[in-house]
Design an enzyme around this catalytic site. Structure first.
Site, PDB file in Angstrom:
ATOM      1  N   THR A 152      -9.579  -0.352  -9.914  1.00 51.04           N
ATOM      2  CA  THR A 152      -8.250  -0.919  -9.876  1.00 51.04           C
ATOM      3  C   THR A 152      -8.285  -2.175 -10.731  1.00 51.04           C
ATOM      4  O   THR A 152      -9.116  -2.282 -11.623  1.00 51.04           O
ATOM      5  CB  THR A 152      -7.812  -1.182  -8.427  1.00 51.04           C
ATOM      6  OG1 THR A 152      -6.560  -1.827  -8.461  1.00 51.04           O
ATOM      7  CG2 THR A 152      -8.756  -2.064  -7.680  1.00 51.04           C
ATOM      8  N   ARG A 207       0.839  -1.195   0.000  1.00 49.42           N
ATOM      9  CA  ARG A 207       0.000   0.000   0.000  1.00 49.42           C
ATOM     10  C   ARG A 207       0.875   1.247   0.000  1.00 49.42           C
ATOM     11  O   ARG A 207       1.934   1.286   0.638  1.00 49.42           O
ATOM     12  CB  ARG A 207      -0.844  -0.018   1.275  1.00 49.42           C
ATOM     13  CG  ARG A 207      -1.864   1.106   1.387  1.00 49.42           C
ATOM     14  CD  ARG A 207      -2.931   0.994   0.342  1.00 49.42           C
ATOM     15  NE  ARG A 207      -4.143   1.723   0.708  1.00 49.42           N
ATOM     16  CZ  ARG A 207      -5.169   1.857  -0.109  1.00 49.42           C
ATOM     17  NH1 ARG A 207      -5.138   1.327  -1.322  1.00 49.42           N
ATOM     18  NH2 ARG A 207      -6.248   2.503   0.271  1.00 49.42           N
ATOM     19  N   SER A 238      -7.618   0.494   2.850  1.00 46.23           N
ATOM     20  CA  SER A 238      -8.059  -0.034   1.559  1.00 46.23           C
ATOM     21  C   SER A 238      -9.218  -0.992   1.753  1.00 46.23           C
ATOM     22  O   SER A 238      -9.504  -1.446   2.860  1.00 46.23           O
ATOM     23  CB  SER A 238      -6.888  -0.769   0.905  1.00 46.23           C
ATOM     24  OG  SER A 238      -7.333  -1.484  -0.228  1.00 46.23           O
ATOM     25  N   SER A 239      -9.867  -1.299   0.624  1.00 50.15           N
ATOM     26  CA  SER A 239     -10.878  -2.364   0.598  1.00 50.15           C
ATOM     27  C   SER A 239     -10.406  -3.552  -0.218  1.00 50.15           C
ATOM     28  O   SER A 239     -11.169  -4.510  -0.406  1.00 50.15           O
ATOM     29  CB  SER A 239     -12.166  -1.848  -0.031  1.00 50.15           C
ATOM     30  OG  SER A 239     -12.669  -0.783   0.719  1.00 50.15           O
ATOM     31  N   GLU A 286      -5.759   3.812  -7.710  1.00 48.60           N
ATOM     32  CA  GLU A 286      -6.944   4.326  -7.004  1.00 48.60           C
ATOM     33  C   GLU A 286      -8.054   4.702  -7.973  1.00 48.60           C
ATOM     34  O   GLU A 286      -8.692   3.806  -8.469  1.00 48.60           O
ATOM     35  CB  GLU A 286      -6.598   5.484  -6.057  1.00 48.60           C
ATOM     36  CG  GLU A 286      -7.422   5.444  -4.777  1.00 48.60           C
ATOM     37  CD  GLU A 286      -8.910   5.629  -4.952  1.00 48.60           C
ATOM     38  OE1 GLU A 286      -9.651   4.675  -4.657  1.00 48.60           O
ATOM     39  OE2 GLU A 286      -9.349   6.719  -5.344  1.00 48.60           O
ATOM     40  N   GLY A 310     -12.930  -2.206  -7.466  1.00 43.42           N
ATOM     41  CA  GLY A 310     -14.244  -1.625  -7.195  1.00 43.42           C
ATOM     42  C   GLY A 310     -14.336  -0.857  -5.890  1.00 43.42           C
ATOM     43  O   GLY A 310     -15.423  -0.685  -5.349  1.00 43.42           O
ATOM     44  N   GLY A 311     -13.196  -0.370  -5.358  1.00 38.82           N
ATOM     45  CA  GLY A 311     -13.248   0.391  -4.110  1.00 38.82           C
ATOM     46  C   GLY A 311     -13.913  -0.458  -3.037  1.00 38.82           C
ATOM     47  O   GLY A 311     -13.678  -1.656  -2.931  1.00 38.82           O
TER      48      GLY A 311
HETATM   49  N1  GLU Z   1      -8.447   2.653  -3.557  1.00 36.34           N
HETATM   50  C1  GLU Z   1      -9.191   1.429  -3.516  1.00 36.34           C
HETATM   51  C2  GLU Z   1      -8.924   0.677  -2.267  1.00 36.34           C
HETATM   52  O1  GLU Z   1      -7.822   0.615  -1.838  1.00 36.34           O
HETATM   53  C3  GLU Z   1      -8.809   0.515  -4.623  1.00 36.34           C
HETATM   54  C4  GLU Z   1      -9.112   1.061  -5.920  1.00 36.34           C
HETATM   55  C5  GLU Z   1     -10.447   0.613  -6.330  1.00 36.34           C
HETATM   56  O2  GLU Z   1     -10.644  -0.476  -6.855  1.00 36.34           O
HETATM   57  O3  GLU Z   1     -11.301   1.377  -6.086  1.00 36.34           O
HETATM   58  O4  GLU Z   1      -9.770   0.107  -1.691  1.00 36.34           O
END
Ligand code: GLU
Length: 612
Positions: free
Chosen positions: A411, A109, A477-478, A431, A498-499
């Site tokens: 991502t 990360r 993160s997720s 991101e 997908g966050g």
């Molecule tokens: N920033 C997101 C996270 O760390 C990952 C990027 C995404 O797929 O949205 O959860």
């Protein structure tokens, strides 16, 4: 050429010279075409683009391990999937080592520059938080990149080849170019306004100031040269060398195009931040779900804890024996509760005490499970539980004032296995789609905006927030790269972008596969619904066509389709949730590799030796 190896000389079946020739004999244009599902032996790859999957397969054929191939895939995605991957970002690798039978993880990360304070995203003029889009497209959002360090860690522990060797396919594709897809053009359209603000970005992705034509060739010779330099100098070229110096210069002197209308804030990163960067090996999370051992990513990601807690909640119910409406209702209620706990308790565990064992305990799962009312949806936001208390009775879930965090959604996830049975499940990202929008001049890669995954201000007054910015800290993160063992052997590997929806997508695929009798390709293709402790559940349009949707609405579940850009509500985006990639081990060395049939334009699955 030198092969680095932990294997005895006798087990080295391939010479370095042969590897080199195999890898250089892979012109992008000659790559075999790939479908979204493949079955066979000898190793497998599923990734977003055929070039990346083929790069991984080439490394596997040449005698590389899943770690070697994973680096080749990730580096190639930096070329062919440049808005979601690359050395300007970070990610998490979960790895099953067939020799030790152990699952390990690497936390790659991004970190926050040391000089950052909790007010990182407050406007100094007003003291108010910056808007999410303003923060994203700025130097402030750029975290210290972790991807390259992750590759180095993976190669040094599990690889047989040097960085230079596994970068070669990507280098070649960056030099020769690859055909622009409809997906890449569409992703460029969604970002064209902000890309045009930066001269380096528009020169690379808006040729002649226009969207690239579908079928035209996109080349990135700057990135090819960057990869060559990394091959010669190693990761130090970024973590202290001239590539790092260019990154630091870029975040301070933003490469604005003549006539740019934005005035983005510069960033805080300095060379010592890069030199201090580490991508540590971290113990995976683990839960037992109906006899399957589910391994995931520990903090700084909330993926492993939130998927794990949801499974611990759902393990209390016989989902397979329920009506579909009831089973889906329980799925939605479980993640509603687990997200309340995630938002309250999970952040970078080096900065905030994360009650990992408690969140993942079956007892806490039972405590939360008893809040689920089979006849009614809870009213979100529901309050977090108390993982430190005993069972505490079974009163209904309480509403709370807590705001839900803003998080980006783009991502990529890919999976690799090799002839020895090692498995890599790797989610990596910059991101947002297009990251910060800033290409490092003459280097060919975009910088991340990962720091906007922090909460800009506490989610609820008077309640500690584990995810506020701090110097050196990793934003929560997720990402949920997952490996599932059955009887001690790999059974599934999966993940998704997908966050925050990543967590629900991974969970939904596990339930579809384990409880609802779907095959892995069916589970990946199935319409998705994502409840994250909000009043409405985000769904794909196809989910609303499920006959169960009406029954769920009668229980009080509310649904909404999301199809506008988080950076600009006037820009439409596909209403898809996630882009999953998975492997299922079928026994006798056979593996099923499954990608997306339609989301993100369809993804690319391949095996070394297809089953006839
Ligand atoms: N920033 C997101 C996270 O760390 C990952 C990027 C995404 O797929 O949205 O959860």
């Amino acid at each position: 050429m030198r092969i680095r190896s932990r294997f005895s000389a006798a087990t080295l079946t391939v010479t370095a010279a042969l590897l080199g020739s195999l890898l250089t004999a892979l012109p992008a244009t000659a790559a075999p075409s790939l479908g979204t599902v493949a079955v066979g032996t000898g190793g497998a790859v599923v990734s977003d683009t055929p070039q990346a999957t083929n790069a991984g397969l080439a490394v596997l054929r040449a005698g590389g391990t899943a770690a070697d191939a994973a680096v080749a895939v990730a580096a190639t995605l930096g070329v062919t999937d440049p808005y979601v991957a690359g050395i300007g970002g970070g990610g998490y690798l979960v790895y099953y080592d067939a020799r030790t039978h152990r699952v390990s993880t690497i936390d790659g990360r991004e970190t926050t520059p040391a000089s950052a304070e909790p007010d990182l995203f407050l406007d100094p003029a007003t003291g108010k938080p910056l808007s999410f889009p303003t923060a994203v497209t700025s130097g402030l959002s750029v975290g210290v990149p972790g991807t390259l360090m992750t590759w180095q860690q993976a190669l040094s522990r599990w690889g047989r080849f040097r960085l230079a060797d596994v970068l070669r396919p990507a280098e070649q594709i960056a030099d020769q170019g690859f055909p622009v897809t409809a997906t890449l053009r569409e992703q460029t359209r969604e970002n064209a306004g902000r890309f045009a603000q930066f001269g380096s970005t528009s020169a690379l992705f808006l040729p002649g100031g226009q969207l690239p034509e579908v079928g035209s060739t996109m080349r990135n010779p700057d990135l090819a040269a960057t990869y060559r330099q990394l091959g010669r100098e190693g990761a130090d070229a970024l973590y202290g060398g001239s590539i790092g110096a260019d990154v630091v210069r870029t975040v301070h002197n933003l490469p604005l195009a003549p006539g740019a209308t934005l005035q983005p804030r510069p960033g805080l990163m300095q060379l010592p931040d890069l030199a201090a960067y580490r991508a540590p090996f971290v113990a995976p999370t683990h839960v037992d779900y109906r006899g399957y051992d589910v391994y995931g990513m520990a903090p700084s990601s909330s993926g492993g804890t939130t998927v794990g807690e949801s499974l611990n909640i759902l393990g209390n119910f016989d989902l397979a024996g329920m009506s579909r409406v009831q089973a889906l209702h329980h799925y939605l209620e479980a993640t509603r509760l687990a997200f309340a706990d995630r938002n309250r308790y999970v952040g970078d565990s080096a900065y905030t005490p994360v009650p990992l064992a408690q969140l993942l305990s079956p007892q806490f799962g039972r405590q939360r499970a008893c809040l689920i009312d089979p006849a009614h949806a809870s009213t979100s936001p529901v309050a977090p539980g108390n993982p430190f208390a005993g069972s505490g009775g079974c009163s209904p879930a309480q509403p709370t004032e807590a705001r839900q965090p803003d998080e980006g959604t783009q991502t990529n996830h890919f999976v690799v296995t090799d002839r020895w049975g090692n498995v890599a499940s790797y989610t990596n990202t910059i991101e947002e789609l297009g990251g910060s929008g800033i290409v490092v001049p003459h280097r060919g890669f975009l910088l991340n905006n990962e720091l906007t995954d922090f909460d800009f201000t506490p989610l609820q007054a008077g309640v500690p927030d584990p995810n506020l910015p701090a110097g050196g800290k990793r934003p929560r993160s997720s990402m949920s790269p997952t490996i599932v063992l059955r009887g001690g052997e790999p059974w599934l590997a999966l993940g998704s972008p997908g966050g925050a929806t990543i967590i629900t997508t991974v969970l939904q695929i596990l339930l579809d596969r384990i409880d609802f009798g779907m095959s892995l390709p069916e589970a990946i293709a199935a319409p998705r619904a994502s409840q994250r402790n909000a009043a409405t559940t985000q769904v794909e349009p196809a989910f609303l066509a499920d006959p169960a949707a009406a029954g769920l609405q009668q229980l009080g579940q509310r649904f909404a389709v999301s199809s506008t850009s988080p950076l600009d509500p006037t820009i439409t985006i596909p209403p898809d949730i996630g882009v999953a990639a998975g492997l299922e081990f079928l026994g006798h060395g056979q593996v099923l590799a499954a990608g997306e049939p339609t989301r993100r334009g369809g993804t690319a699955a391949g095996v070394v030796a297809p089953r006839r």
